[in-house]
Design a protein around this motif. Structure first.
Motif, mmCIF file in Angstrom:
data_model
loop_
_atom_site.group_PDB
_atom_site.id
_atom_site.type_symbol
_atom_site.label_atom_id
_atom_site.label_comp_id
_atom_site.label_asym_id
_atom_site.label_seq_id
_atom_site.Cartn_x
_atom_site.Cartn_y
_atom_site.Cartn_z
ATOM 1 N N SER A 42 0.848 -1.196 0.000
ATOM 2 C CA SER A 42 0.000 0.000 0.000
ATOM 3 C C SER A 42 0.881 1.242 0.000
ATOM 4 O O SER A 42 1.623 1.488 0.956
ATOM 5 N N ILE A 43 0.818 2.004 -1.085
ATOM 6 C CA ILE A 43 1.660 3.191 -1.243
ATOM 7 C C ILE A 43 0.773 4.424 -1.305
ATOM 8 O O ILE A 43 0.081 4.667 -2.297
ATOM 9 N N HIS A 44 0.773 5.176 -0.218
ATOM 10 C CA HIS A 44 0.004 6.419 -0.118
ATOM 11 C C HIS A 44 0.908 7.640 -0.290
ATOM 12 O O HIS A 44 0.408 8.757 -0.434
ATOM 13 N N SER A 45 2.218 7.415 -0.229
ATOM 14 C CA SER A 45 3.178 8.512 -0.352
ATOM 15 C C SER A 45 4.476 7.944 -0.898
ATOM 16 O O SER A 45 4.803 6.771 -0.655
ATOM 17 N N TRP A 46 5.231 8.795 -1.643
ATOM 18 C CA TRP A 46 6.451 8.309 -2.306
ATOM 19 C C TRP A 46 7.375 9.508 -2.503
ATOM 20 O O TRP A 46 6.901 10.642 -2.676
ATOM 21 N N PRO A 47 8.699 9.308 -2.456
ATOM 22 C CA PRO A 47 9.615 10.437 -2.647
ATOM 23 C C PRO A 47 9.388 11.153 -3.977
ATOM 24 O O PRO A 47 9.156 10.514 -5.011
ATOM 25 N N ARG A 48 9.473 12.462 -3.965
ATOM 26 C CA ARG A 48 9.236 13.264 -5.172
ATOM 27 C C ARG A 48 10.260 12.967 -6.265
ATOM 28 O O ARG A 48 9.997 13.171 -7.451
ATOM 29 N N GLU A 49 11.445 12.474 -5.865
ATOM 30 C CA GLU A 49 12.506 12.210 -6.832
ATOM 31 C C GLU A 49 12.265 10.938 -7.640
ATOM 32 O O GLU A 49 12.923 10.715 -8.669
ATOM 33 N N LEU A 50 11.379 10.075 -7.188
ATOM 34 C CA LEU A 50 11.191 8.771 -7.820
ATOM 35 C C LEU A 50 9.921 8.763 -8.668
ATOM 36 O O LEU A 50 8.838 9.076 -8.176
ATOM 37 N N ALA A 51 10.067 8.378 -9.942
ATOM 38 C CA ALA A 51 8.941 8.398 -10.876
ATOM 39 C C ALA A 51 8.309 7.026 -11.062
ATOM 40 O O ALA A 51 7.370 6.873 -11.845
ATOM 41 N N ASN A 52 8.809 6.001 -10.359
ATOM 42 C CA ASN A 52 8.228 4.659 -10.473
ATOM 43 C C ASN A 52 8.479 3.884 -9.183
ATOM 44 O O ASN A 52 9.085 4.400 -8.238
ATOM 45 N N LEU A 53 8.027 2.639 -9.180
ATOM 46 C CA LEU A 53 8.195 1.764 -8.014
ATOM 47 C C LEU A 53 9.228 0.677 -8.310
ATOM 48 O O LEU A 53 9.110 -0.443 -7.819
ATOM 49 N N SER A 54 10.230 1.000 -9.081
ATOM 50 C CA SER A 54 11.187 -0.004 -9.534
ATOM 51 C C SER A 54 12.026 -0.587 -8.403
ATOM 52 O O SER A 54 12.717 -1.584 -8.617
ATOM 53 N N VAL A 55 11.976 0.005 -7.210
ATOM 54 C CA VAL A 55 12.668 -0.630 -6.078
ATOM 55 C C VAL A 55 12.039 -1.988 -5.774
ATOM 56 O O VAL A 55 12.638 -2.824 -5.097
ATOM 57 N N PHE A 56 10.825 -2.225 -6.286
ATOM 58 C CA PHE A 56 10.168 -3.526 -6.144
ATOM 59 C C PHE A 56 10.262 -4.329 -7.443
ATOM 60 O O PHE A 56 9.374 -5.124 -7.756
ATOM 61 N N SER A 57 11.347 -4.146 -8.172
ATOM 62 C CA SER A 57 11.494 -4.816 -9.464
ATOM 63 C C SER A 57 11.669 -6.327 -9.333
ATOM 64 O O SER A 57 11.517 -7.055 -10.317
ATOM 65 N N SER A 58 11.996 -6.829 -8.134
ATOM 66 C CA SER A 58 12.129 -8.282 -7.938
ATOM 67 C C SER A 58 10.867 -8.909 -7.360
ATOM 68 O O SER A 58 10.791 -10.131 -7.210
ATOM 69 N N LEU A 59 9.885 -8.088 -7.025
ATOM 70 C CA LEU A 59 8.661 -8.594 -6.396
ATOM 71 C C LEU A 59 7.862 -9.436 -7.386
ATOM 72 O O LEU A 59 7.434 -8.947 -8.431
ATOM 73 N N THR A 60 7.649 -10.706 -7.065
ATOM 74 C CA THR A 60 6.906 -11.608 -7.945
ATOM 75 C C THR A 60 5.489 -11.881 -7.462
ATOM 76 O O THR A 60 4.595 -12.108 -8.277
ATOM 77 N N THR A 61 5.280 -11.857 -6.135
ATOM 78 C CA THR A 61 4.001 -12.318 -5.592
ATOM 79 C C THR A 61 3.512 -11.424 -4.460
ATOM 80 O O THR A 61 4.266 -11.120 -3.529
ATOM 81 N N ILE A 62 2.246 -11.019 -4.554
ATOM 82 C CA ILE A 62 1.529 -10.401 -3.435
ATOM 83 C C ILE A 62 0.435 -11.386 -3.052
ATOM 84 O O ILE A 62 -0.511 -11.610 -3.804
ATOM 85 N N HIS A 63 0.549 -11.987 -1.874
ATOM 86 C CA HIS A 63 -0.361 -13.066 -1.501
ATOM 87 C C HIS A 63 -1.733 -12.562 -1.055
ATOM 88 O O HIS A 63 -2.731 -13.256 -1.224
ATOM 89 N N GLY A 64 -1.791 -11.391 -0.441
ATOM 90 C CA GLY A 64 -3.077 -10.876 -0.004
ATOM 91 C C GLY A 64 -3.719 -11.688 1.109
ATOM 92 O O GLY A 64 -4.936 -11.838 1.165
ATOM 93 N N ARG A 65 -2.910 -12.219 2.017
ATOM 94 C CA ARG A 65 -3.481 -12.991 3.135
ATOM 95 C C ARG A 65 -4.132 -12.091 4.173
ATOM 96 O O ARG A 65 -4.913 -12.552 5.002
ATOM 97 N N THR A 66 -3.771 -10.833 4.173
ATOM 98 C CA THR A 66 -4.581 -9.811 4.813
ATOM 99 C C THR A 66 -4.900 -8.793 3.735
ATOM 100 O O THR A 66 -4.099 -8.569 2.830
ATOM 101 N N LEU A 67 -6.076 -8.217 3.796
ATOM 102 C CA LEU A 67 -6.512 -7.242 2.805
ATOM 103 C C LEU A 67 -6.917 -5.957 3.490
ATOM 104 O O LEU A 67 -7.252 -5.949 4.676
#
Length: 547
Positions: free
Chosen positions: A396-421
């Motif tokens: 859940s991203i409600h805020s992000w640094p102004r210098e960053l134009a994408n979420l590429s720091v999560f470029s290795s993220l393969t799975t969001i399980h959603g066991r809590t929603l």
């Protein structure tokens, strides 16, 4: 809300809830609970639709039942099937006059609102609208926690309920004040009721029992005691007559444990496989664990124990003991004392491969919190998340640094399980003005929950993503996964006009951003995560270029 007492400021708290999943098991219809407290993301209409999807046909809520911020015209008939809530019940800041929770019999209180209350009913009024009858006519047992019912100025009968008959813990707090004028029970109710009619009389199952009964009863005679495995009362003395079960419900019978994997053959003196073996899933015995949580021995778990790691075996997520050190699993955020990623906890995510729980990025984490003396987060430290491959809860991203134009720091993220929603969502990106693309180039699976991407005024490329191919839960979970929450970002026509389109080497599945390394899949071939036109090794192509 106009006309109601002023409420205190509410901070957004989301703690884990048991196996955040809508599963229709063969034995008992169960559904996930929420733990959003009084927070509201998105509109009241969106939250109403999430609740309707979640609770329709549900009998057992595996977490908390929270009904908040609802208008007086809403139809809540979909709540009529609910018989049991494992966590707490919160009814707050609403305008309707009555909830159809007549079938709710048991609140277990495994989690408590404000760590104290199993049932909370607060500030349900606005001008001439508000809660007039609680309608919990079959509620007979609160196993843990107290009751808080305050500031409901139209609620008249709540002081006429015998809470001593309902509550298991006699020392738990009962706080009832600032409600409507006291009503009058029907004369047939014996002084205890939930409303004015004969049908509103309170059902007593404890204070009227014979001394020989060790718990609840269905009459005043010593022969009318409930079975020892019952909670909330019963209709007879057998373990199949219980309103709810103390430990486990096995296809309608209350049992101390679920059928084990092996049974003893007294003739051969051997242990044999039990064809009727079942798994423990909360308080239910099930033939199979829901597909988006893990199996460990004969239990359905939200996470593997510390000495085990999650592996996929024939399509089933199981816990397997690690050979040597386990991959680094790190605790997520959004617990009471760790609400957001910030400068005080960012170093705890170094070299993490899996997040147990959720990751929240809030404004006071990204830009600092003067009140708590927390400095702003250094943007380069977000690169610690480049090793993360799985998140068991939500992102859940409600805020992000102004210098960053994408979420590429999560470029290795393969799975969001959603066991809590969070209100039905497992991926949320909202109101981030600097965001031009998502950059989630490795994301292949959203096991449960929907997507909420809204009010990101520069965001492109999300229109191209085939989200349905990421929703990989079973058929029942997929029924509740949708993209209705993707809206109010940069118009697709503007993105196309400025050339913000997928690389030609991408397939029709779409892309996460510009370039051949952002494709969900390739039109031709893929080499090391990048789409290419030719399947020949790079070294051979280079050699040909020199001849």
């Amino acid at each position: 809300m106009t006309g109601c007492p002023k409420m205190f400021a509410v901070c957004v708290l989301l703690v884990w809830s048991l196996h955040h999943l809508h599963s229709q098991t063969q034995e008992v219809a169960s559904c996930p609970g929420t733990q959003n407290s009084l927070s509201l993301s998105g509109s009241s209409e969106e939250w109403y639709n999430v609740m309707k999807d979640m609770y329709s046909g549900c009998k057992i809520v595996m977490g908390n039942l929270e009904i908040t911020h609802m208008e007086h015209s809403r139809n809540f008939s979909f709540l009529q099937s609910i018989q049991e809530v494992k966590g707490y019940v919160l009814i707050a800041v609403n305008m309707f006059s009555r909830l159809p929770l007549e079938q709710l019999r048991v609140i277990r209180g495994t989690t408590l609102y404000n760590d104290r209350y199993a049932l909370t009913v607060i500030v349900n009024c606005q001008k001439e609208h508000g809660l007039r009858e609680l309608g919990l006519t079959h509620l007979t047992d609160i196993l843990q926690g107290g009751v808080q019912i305050v500031q409901n100025r139209f609620l008249r009968y709540i002081s006429l309920v015998n809470w001593a008959d309902i509550m298991r813990d006699s020392s738990a707090e009962v706080k009832i004040n600032d409600n409507g004028e006291r009503g009058m029970c029907d004369e047939s109710c014996g002084g205890f009721c939930w409303g004015p009619g004969e049908e509103d009389c309170q059902i007593l199952t404890k204070t009227v029992c014979a001394p020989q009964c060790n718990g609840r009863c269905f009459g005043t005679s010593p022969s009318e005691c409930c079975h020892s495995e019952c909670v909330g009362g019963c209709t007879g003395a057998q373990d199949t007559d219980c309103f709810a079960c103390s430990k486990f419900n096995d296809s309608g019978a209350c049992v101390p444990q679920c059928p084990s994997a092996f049974i003893y053959n007294k003739h051969t003196f051997q242990l044999e496989h039990n064809p009727s073996a079942k798994y423990q899933y909360g308080s239910i015995c099930v033939s199979q664990c829901p597909s988006n949580i893990v199996v460990d021995d004969r239990s359905c778990l939200s996470d593997c124990p510390p000495d085990k790691q999650e592996v996929d075996m024939n399509g089933v997520k199981q816990c397997k003991r690690c050979e040597g050190l386990c991959p680094k699993v790190c605790l997520g955020t959004h617990t009471l004392h760790r609400q957001t990623v910030d400068s005080t906890n960012i170093d705890s995510f170094i070299n993490c491969t899996k997040i147990r729980g959720s990751l929240y990025f809030l404004n006071n984490g990204i830009f600092g919190d003067l009140y708590r003396n927390i400095s702003a987060l250094e943007p380069e430290k977000l690169n610690y998340f480049r090793t993360v491959r799985e998140i068991t809860g939500i992102l859940s991203i409600h805020s992000w640094p102004r210098e960053l134009a994408n979420l590429s720091v999560f470029s290795s993220l393969t799975t969001i399980h959603g066991r809590t929603l969070y209100r039905g969502y497992s991926l949320m990106v909202m109101t981030v003005p600097s965001l031009t693309s998502l950059g989630l180039r490795s994301l292949k699976e959203i096991s449960d929950g929907s997507v909420y991407i809204s009010r990101n005024k520069k965001l492109c490329y999300h229109h191209t993503v085939n989200w349905t191919q990421l929703f990989t839960g079973g058929r029942t979970q997929q029924r509740h996964q949708d993209t209705r929450g993707i809206k109010k970002n940069r118009p697709e026509s503007e993105c196309i006009a400025e050339g913000h389109i997928c690389d030609p080497l991408c397939s029709a599945s779409g892309c996460w951003g510009p370039g051949p390394d952002q494709c969900l899949s390739c039109r031709n071939y893929s080499r090391e995560g990048t789409c290419v036109t030719n399947d020949e090794p790079m070294q051979l192509i280079s050699l040909r270029g020199t001849t």
